[in-house]
Motif scaffolding. Structure first.
Motif, short mmCIF file in Angstrom:
data_model
loop_
_atom_site.label_atom_id
_atom_site.label_comp_id
_atom_site.label_asym_id
_atom_site.label_seq_id
_atom_site.Cartn_x
_atom_site.Cartn_y
_atom_site.Cartn_z
N PRO A 153 0.80 -1.24 0.00
CA PRO A 153 0.00 0.00 0.00
C PRO A 153 0.83 1.28 0.00
N PRO A 154 1.83 1.44 0.90
CA PRO A 154 2.63 2.67 0.82
C PRO A 154 3.46 2.77 -0.45
N LEU A 155 3.95 1.63 -0.95
CA LEU A 155 4.72 1.65 -2.20
C LEU A 155 3.84 2.09 -3.36
N ASN A 156 2.61 1.61 -3.40
CA ASN A 156 1.71 1.98 -4.49
C ASN A 156 1.41 3.47 -4.47
N LYS A 157 1.23 4.04 -3.28
CA LYS A 157 0.99 5.48 -3.18
C LYS A 157 2.21 6.26 -3.64
N LEU A 158 3.38 5.84 -3.18
CA LEU A 158 4.61 6.51 -3.60
C LEU A 158 4.83 6.35 -5.09
N GLY A 159 4.51 5.15 -5.61
CA GLY A 159 4.67 4.90 -7.04
C GLY A 159 3.80 5.81 -7.89
N GLN A 160 2.61 6.11 -7.42
CA GLN A 160 1.73 7.03 -8.15
C GLN A 160 2.33 8.43 -8.21
N HIS A 161 2.93 8.87 -7.09
CA HIS A 161 3.57 10.20 -7.07
C HIS A 161 4.77 10.24 -8.01
N GLY A 191 11.39 -2.26 -5.19
CA GLY A 191 9.96 -2.40 -4.92
C GLY A 191 9.15 -1.30 -5.57
N LEU A 192 9.76 -0.12 -5.66
CA LEU A 192 9.04 1.04 -6.19
C LEU A 192 8.81 0.93 -7.69
N ASP A 193 9.74 0.31 -8.41
CA ASP A 193 9.58 0.24 -9.87
C ASP A 193 8.30 -0.50 -10.26
N GLY A 194 7.95 -1.53 -9.50
CA GLY A 194 6.71 -2.24 -9.78
C GLY A 194 5.49 -1.38 -9.53
N ALA A 195 5.55 -0.56 -8.47
CA ALA A 195 4.44 0.34 -8.17
C ALA A 195 4.28 1.40 -9.26
N VAL A 196 5.40 1.91 -9.76
CA VAL A 196 5.35 2.88 -10.85
C VAL A 196 4.80 2.23 -12.11
N ALA A 197 5.21 0.99 -12.36
CA ALA A 197 4.71 0.26 -13.53
C ALA A 197 3.20 0.06 -13.45
N ARG A 198 2.71 -0.24 -12.26
CA ARG A 198 1.27 -0.43 -12.11
C ARG A 198 0.52 0.88 -12.33
N GLY A 206 2.69 -10.34 -5.22
CA GLY A 206 2.43 -9.14 -5.99
C GLY A 206 2.27 -9.48 -7.45
N VAL A 207 1.81 -8.51 -8.23
CA VAL A 207 1.66 -8.70 -9.68
C VAL A 207 3.03 -8.68 -10.32
N LYS A 208 3.40 -9.79 -10.94
CA LYS A 208 4.73 -9.94 -11.52
C LYS A 208 4.64 -10.31 -12.99
N SER A 209 5.72 -9.99 -13.73
CA SER A 209 5.78 -10.39 -15.13
C SER A 209 6.12 -11.87 -15.27
N LEU A 210 6.76 -12.43 -14.25
CA LEU A 210 7.11 -13.84 -14.25
C LEU A 210 6.35 -14.54 -13.13
N TYR A 211 6.20 -15.85 -13.27
CA TYR A 211 5.59 -16.65 -12.22
C TYR A 211 6.63 -16.85 -11.12
N PHE A 212 6.34 -16.37 -9.92
CA PHE A 212 7.28 -16.47 -8.81
C PHE A 212 6.92 -17.67 -7.93
N THR A 213 7.83 -18.63 -7.84
CA THR A 213 7.64 -19.74 -6.92
C THR A 213 8.22 -19.38 -5.57
N GLY A 214 7.59 -19.87 -4.52
CA GLY A 214 8.10 -19.65 -3.18
C GLY A 214 9.31 -20.52 -2.92
N GLY A 215 9.89 -20.34 -1.76
CA GLY A 215 11.05 -21.13 -1.41
C GLY A 215 11.52 -20.78 -0.02
N LEU A 216 12.48 -21.56 0.46
CA LEU A 216 13.06 -21.30 1.78
C LEU A 216 13.69 -19.92 1.82
N LEU A 217 14.37 -19.55 0.73
CA LEU A 217 15.02 -18.24 0.64
C LEU A 217 14.44 -17.47 -0.54
#
Length: 202
Positions: free
Chosen positions: A12-20, A66-73, A144-155
């Protein structure tokens, strides 16, 4: 492992900053490249043993990541933007271990190379899974909304950044910290291969 849990708090804060930022006329790709530049500067700071500066630069770099994705959205997501983002991420992830190797090649060389090997294997398992997931039209927005499919993992990203910060706080402990993290990376990759064997079995 932690990425999906912190998303509800940071998005949420990233999306607001990304809009600015988008209203200022900056593109997501510009933010991505700025984040890479900050990450490279962090590596240089490590080489010169300016570890506190490196910590600040790493945090700033990941904020930009993190911000680049918010700007892209805000401005519109593009395939090239996703490609550039993942490419810059892997350059950054290699830069920090390389900086510690350069700091003391004799003491850090072998373990640093092992750490980079584990990153390479983990990246291969991740990107290979993403390619097959795209082929199968799989979708997930857990991270989050990604261009690639992100699999989870230990790290994942959160753990990796925490590890880099830990290295900067305790640089003399590079060898045991890097060795342990490399083992965990390889475990993550093996688990992802096992998941792929289950998901993509014909």
């Amino acid at each position: 492992m932690l990425d999906r849990h912190i998303r509800p708090f940071i998005d949420p804060p990233l999306n607001k900053l990304g809009q600015h930022v988008a209203l200022m006329g900056l593109s997501a790709n510009m933010v991505t490249l700025a984040g890479l530049a900050l990450g490279l500067a962090a590596g240089l700071a490590i080489v010169f043993e300016a570890f506190f500066v490196a910590i600040l630069l790493i945090l700033a770099s990941r904020l930009a990541d993190g911000l680049d994705g918010a700007v892209a959205r805000a401005r519109g997501v593009t395939d090239f933007g996703g490609y550039l983002d993942i490419t810059c991420d892997y350059v950054f992830y290699a830069t920090i271990p390389l900086a510690f190797i350069s700091l003391d090649p004799q003491a850090h060389g072998v373990v640093g190379a092992f750490l980079l090997l584990s990153f390479y294997v983990n990246a291969g398992s991740f990107l290979g899974f993403a390619v097959l997931a795209e082929k199968k039209k799989m979708r997930s927005d857990a991270r989050g909304v990604k261009s690639l499919y992100f699999t989870g993992g230990l790290l994942e990203g959160t753990e990796t950044i925490a590890f880099f910060l830990l290295l900067c706080l305790f640089p003399t402990a590079f060898v045991p910290l890097a060795f342990g993290f490399a083992l965990l990376c390889l475990i993550t990759a093996v688990a992802r291969v096992a998941l792929a064997a289950k998901v993509f079995r014909d």
